[in-house]
Write a protein that holds these residues in place. Structure first.
Motif, PDB file in Angstrom:
ATOM      1  N   TYR A 133      -1.269 -31.495  12.021  1.00 36.57           N
ATOM      2  CA  TYR A 133      -0.839 -31.068  10.679  1.00 36.57           C
ATOM      3  C   TYR A 133      -0.308 -29.637  10.741  1.00 36.57           C
ATOM      4  CZ  TYR A 133      -1.140 -30.202   5.598  1.00 36.57           C
ATOM      5  OH  TYR A 133      -0.858 -29.887   4.297  1.00 36.57           O
ATOM      6  N   TYR A 134      -1.028 -28.778  11.440  1.00 32.23           N
ATOM      7  CA  TYR A 134      -0.622 -27.367  11.585  1.00 32.23           C
ATOM      8  C   TYR A 134       0.769 -27.241  12.207  1.00 32.23           C
ATOM      9  CZ  TYR A 134      -0.195 -22.771  13.708  1.00 32.23           C
ATOM     10  OH  TYR A 134       0.299 -21.559  14.114  1.00 32.23           O
ATOM     11  N   LYS A 187       3.334 -29.067  12.000  1.00 37.11           N
ATOM     12  CA  LYS A 187       4.409 -29.325  11.031  1.00 37.11           C
ATOM     13  C   LYS A 187       4.421 -28.284   9.914  1.00 37.11           C
ATOM     14  CE  LYS A 187       5.287 -34.179  11.721  1.00 37.11           C
ATOM     15  NZ  LYS A 187       4.153 -35.046  12.111  1.00 37.11           N
ATOM     16  N   ALA A 188       3.218 -27.807   9.554  1.00 34.02           N
ATOM     17  CA  ALA A 188       3.122 -26.893   8.415  1.00 34.02           C
ATOM     18  C   ALA A 188       3.543 -25.465   8.757  1.00 34.02           C
ATOM     19  CB  ALA A 188       1.681 -26.892   7.880  1.00 34.02           C
ATOM     20  N   ALA A 189       3.239 -25.022   9.986  1.00 29.92           N
ATOM     21  CA  ALA A 189       3.459 -23.617  10.339  1.00 29.92           C
ATOM     22  C   ALA A 189       4.914 -23.148  10.145  1.00 29.92           C
ATOM     23  CB  ALA A 189       2.969 -23.346  11.761  1.00 29.92           C
ATOM     24  N   PRO A 190       5.920 -23.931  10.617  1.00 27.72           N
ATOM     25  CA  PRO A 190       7.296 -23.463  10.401  1.00 27.72           C
ATOM     26  C   PRO A 190       7.669 -23.378   8.921  1.00 27.72           C
ATOM     27  CG  PRO A 190       7.246 -25.395  11.863  1.00 27.72           C
ATOM     28  CD  PRO A 190       5.848 -25.181  11.393  1.00 27.72           C
ATOM     29  N   VAL A 191       7.054 -24.238   8.115  1.00 28.52           N
ATOM     30  CA  VAL A 191       7.328 -24.228   6.675  1.00 28.52           C
ATOM     31  C   VAL A 191       6.720 -22.984   6.029  1.00 28.52           C
ATOM     32  CG1 VAL A 191       6.838 -25.449   4.507  1.00 28.52           C
ATOM     33  CG2 VAL A 191       7.593 -26.731   6.528  1.00 28.52           C
ATOM     34  N   VAL A 192       5.491 -22.661   6.413  1.00 32.96           N
ATOM     35  CA  VAL A 192       4.849 -21.443   5.907  1.00 32.96           C
ATOM     36  C   VAL A 192       5.683 -20.220   6.308  1.00 32.96           C
ATOM     37  CG1 VAL A 192       2.843 -19.919   6.200  1.00 32.96           C
ATOM     38  CG2 VAL A 192       2.508 -22.372   5.807  1.00 32.96           C
ATOM     39  N   GLU A 193       6.093 -20.180   7.561  1.00 29.66           N
ATOM     40  CA  GLU A 193       6.873 -19.035   8.034  1.00 29.66           C
ATOM     41  C   GLU A 193       8.169 -18.871   7.243  1.00 29.66           C
ATOM     42  OE1 GLU A 193       7.700 -17.779  12.436  1.00 29.66           O
ATOM     43  OE2 GLU A 193       9.507 -18.726  11.627  1.00 29.66           O
ATOM     44  N   ALA A 194       8.880 -19.979   7.034  1.00 28.42           N
ATOM     45  CA  ALA A 194      10.154 -19.904   6.302  1.00 28.42           C
ATOM     46  C   ALA A 194       9.927 -19.501   4.846  1.00 28.42           C
ATOM     47  CB  ALA A 194      10.886 -21.247   6.373  1.00 28.42           C
ATOM     48  N   GLN A 195       8.853 -19.978   4.246  1.00 28.12           N
ATOM     49  CA  GLN A 195       8.568 -19.611   2.848  1.00 28.12           C
ATOM     50  C   GLN A 195       8.244 -18.121   2.724  1.00 28.12           C
ATOM     51  OE1 GLN A 195      10.049 -22.221   1.315  1.00 28.12           O
ATOM     52  NE2 GLN A 195       8.557 -21.919  -0.316  1.00 28.12           N
ATOM     53  N   ILE A 196       7.522 -17.580   3.704  1.00 24.08           N
ATOM     54  CA  ILE A 196       7.201 -16.147   3.696  1.00 24.08           C
ATOM     55  C   ILE A 196       8.494 -15.330   3.851  1.00 24.08           C
ATOM     56  CG2 ILE A 196       6.044 -14.299   5.030  1.00 24.08           C
ATOM     57  CD1 ILE A 196       3.842 -15.801   3.827  1.00 24.08           C
ATOM     58  N   ALA A 197       9.344 -15.758   4.779  1.00 24.31           N
ATOM     59  CA  ALA A 197      10.609 -15.047   5.013  1.00 24.31           C
ATOM     60  C   ALA A 197      11.474 -15.070   3.749  1.00 24.31           C
ATOM     61  CB  ALA A 197      11.353 -15.684   6.188  1.00 24.31           C
ATOM     62  N   LYS A 198      11.590 -16.247   3.141  1.00 25.66           N
ATOM     63  CA  LYS A 198      12.373 -16.400   1.908  1.00 25.66           C
ATOM     64  C   LYS A 198      11.834 -15.535   0.790  1.00 25.66           C
ATOM     65  CE  LYS A 198      13.645 -21.190   2.048  1.00 25.66           C
ATOM     66  NZ  LYS A 198      13.420 -22.516   1.511  1.00 25.66           N
ATOM     67  N   ALA A 199      10.516 -15.558   0.625  1.00 24.27           N
ATOM     68  CA  ALA A 199       9.893 -14.790  -0.456  1.00 24.27           C
ATOM     69  C   ALA A 199      10.190 -13.302  -0.285  1.00 24.27           C
ATOM     70  CB  ALA A 199       8.384 -15.047  -0.491  1.00 24.27           C
ATOM     71  N   GLY A 200      10.098 -12.804   0.937  1.00 25.19           N
ATOM     72  CA  GLY A 200      10.346 -11.382   1.179  1.00 25.19           C
ATOM     73  C   GLY A 200      11.802 -11.015   0.901  1.00 25.19           C
ATOM     74  N   TYR A 201      12.711 -11.851   1.375  1.00 22.11           N
ATOM     75  CA  TYR A 201      14.145 -11.617   1.191  1.00 22.11           C
ATOM     76  C   TYR A 201      14.511 -11.684  -0.292  1.00 22.11           C
ATOM     77  CZ  TYR A 201      19.082 -11.929   2.621  1.00 22.11           C
ATOM     78  OH  TYR A 201      20.417 -11.696   2.820  1.00 22.11           O
ATOM     79  N   ARG A 202      13.951 -12.662  -0.990  1.00 23.65           N
ATOM     80  CA  ARG A 202      14.229 -12.812  -2.420  1.00 23.65           C
ATOM     81  C   ARG A 202      13.581 -11.694  -3.245  1.00 23.65           C
ATOM     82  NH1 ARG A 202      13.397 -19.382  -2.533  1.00 23.65           N
ATOM     83  NH2 ARG A 202      15.601 -19.920  -2.272  1.00 23.65           N
TER      84      ARG A 202
END
Ligand code: ADE
Ligand code: ZN
Ligand code: ZN
Length: 303
Positions: free
Chosen positions: A259-260, A262-277
């Motif tokens: 599960y981890y 598959k989830a880890a790249p999604v968490v990473e991308a969401q953190i990156a997006k949130a910071g950029y936004r």
């Protein structure tokens, strides 16, 4: 439950914070790497912190505040409980899902963005508004902050590398901390390091081609549509990645390996997006304050 006194001392002493918050702090450091110099000086003055930690140092304040009696009424602002039914159907309906009596993270983004832009308010009130905006852009990107099922996964017991958690905590904290190899009771330096790595990925690495699209629904004249677009994107991940086979498939299961992965790249991308936004949102706010002001203002005092 934390006292308000402790909440204040934690905000004043970032280095002492050893629980949660790692994602929010990382988001804030990423945003600091992208904001304009006008935004930096405006917010450093408003938040009374002229170091590089001016955003990171306040990123978890809203979570401490909600557990104090003064700010308990803001507890419902941290999420939007989408009444969808993952994994077969995801989606947010603002009228249906944003509670009329207590609000939600989308209405809170609208309210505190408006207050940050309101120069009639005191500097204290605008600083509070800034702290909420900085925090809520992070929350909106956590998929389970846009999901009603089991109170955003709080009611789903799982294990993660053998330890007991609920699914919400795994998505708030465990996945990100495992991804960076542990934070060793020092969230700020580890978050800074991760933020700098993600900043590089956004500028010249794996996120560089997609990051322009991350801002396509960003409109300072319409905070509700902007925040809702971000929330809908995170909510879609509940169907694809958080609960791909429904809640029962993971209840009481170990999530630290397959599960981890598959989830880890999604968490990473969401953190990156949130910071950029967050950087783009703060830039739009400060630019709009400057345009409206007659003086060449760069500090809250001038505006
Ligand atoms: N409480 C109720 N729903 C929640 C959610 N989606 N996230 C966090 N806390 C909640
Ligand atoms: Zn929160
Ligand atoms: Zn959470």
């Amino acid at each position: 439950m934390r006292s308000s006194t402790l909440a204040v001392s934690v905000a004043a002493l970032p280095g002492a914070l050893a629980w949660g918050g790692f994602g929010h702090i990382t988001v804030a450091y990423i945003a600091s790497n992208f904001v304009s110099s006008d935004t930096t000086s405006y917010l450093q003055t408003l938040l009374r912190n002229d170091t590089g930690d001016y955003l990171a140092g306040v990123a978890t304040w809203a979570d401490s505040a909600r557990y104090s009696k003064w700010w308990r009424w803001t507890g419902g602002f941290h999420y939007i409980d989408a009444k969808d039914s993952p994994p077969s159907y995801c989606g947010i309906d603002y009228e249906r899902d944003c509670k009329k009596d207590q609000g939600c993270v989308v209405s809170a983004m609208h309210n505190y963005t408006t207050r940050l832009l309101d120069t009639e308010l005191s500097l204290y009130e605008r600083a509070v508004a800034a702290k909420f905006v900085i925090h809520f852009v992070g929350d909106i990107h956590q998929p389970l902050h846009t999901e009603d099922v089991e109170r955003g996964g709080n009611g789903i017991h799982v294990t993660f590398d053998g330890a007991n958690f609920n699914l919400h905590h795994v998505w708030d904290t465990s996945i990100a901390e495992k991804l960076v190899g542990g934070i060793h009771r020092k969230p700020y330096p580890y978050a800074k390091k991760w933020a700098d790595e993600l900043t590089k990925e956004i500028k010249v690495g794996k996120y560089s081609s997609g990051s322009a699209n991350w801002l396509k629904n960003t409109n300072i004249s319409d905070p509700v549509s902007t925040a809702l677009a971000w929330a809908i994107e995170g909510n879609a991940l509940v169907c694809t990645t958080v609960l791909p086979e429904g809640a029962e498939a993971i209840r009481n299961q170990e999530l630290g390996s397959d599960y981890y992965e598959k989830a880890a790249p999604v968490v990473e991308a969401q953190i990156a997006k949130a910071g950029y936004r967050l950087a783009a949102w703060l830039d739009l706010i400060v630019a709009s304050l400057k345009t409206r002001s007659s003086s060449p203002a760069s500090t809250p005092g001038d505006l």
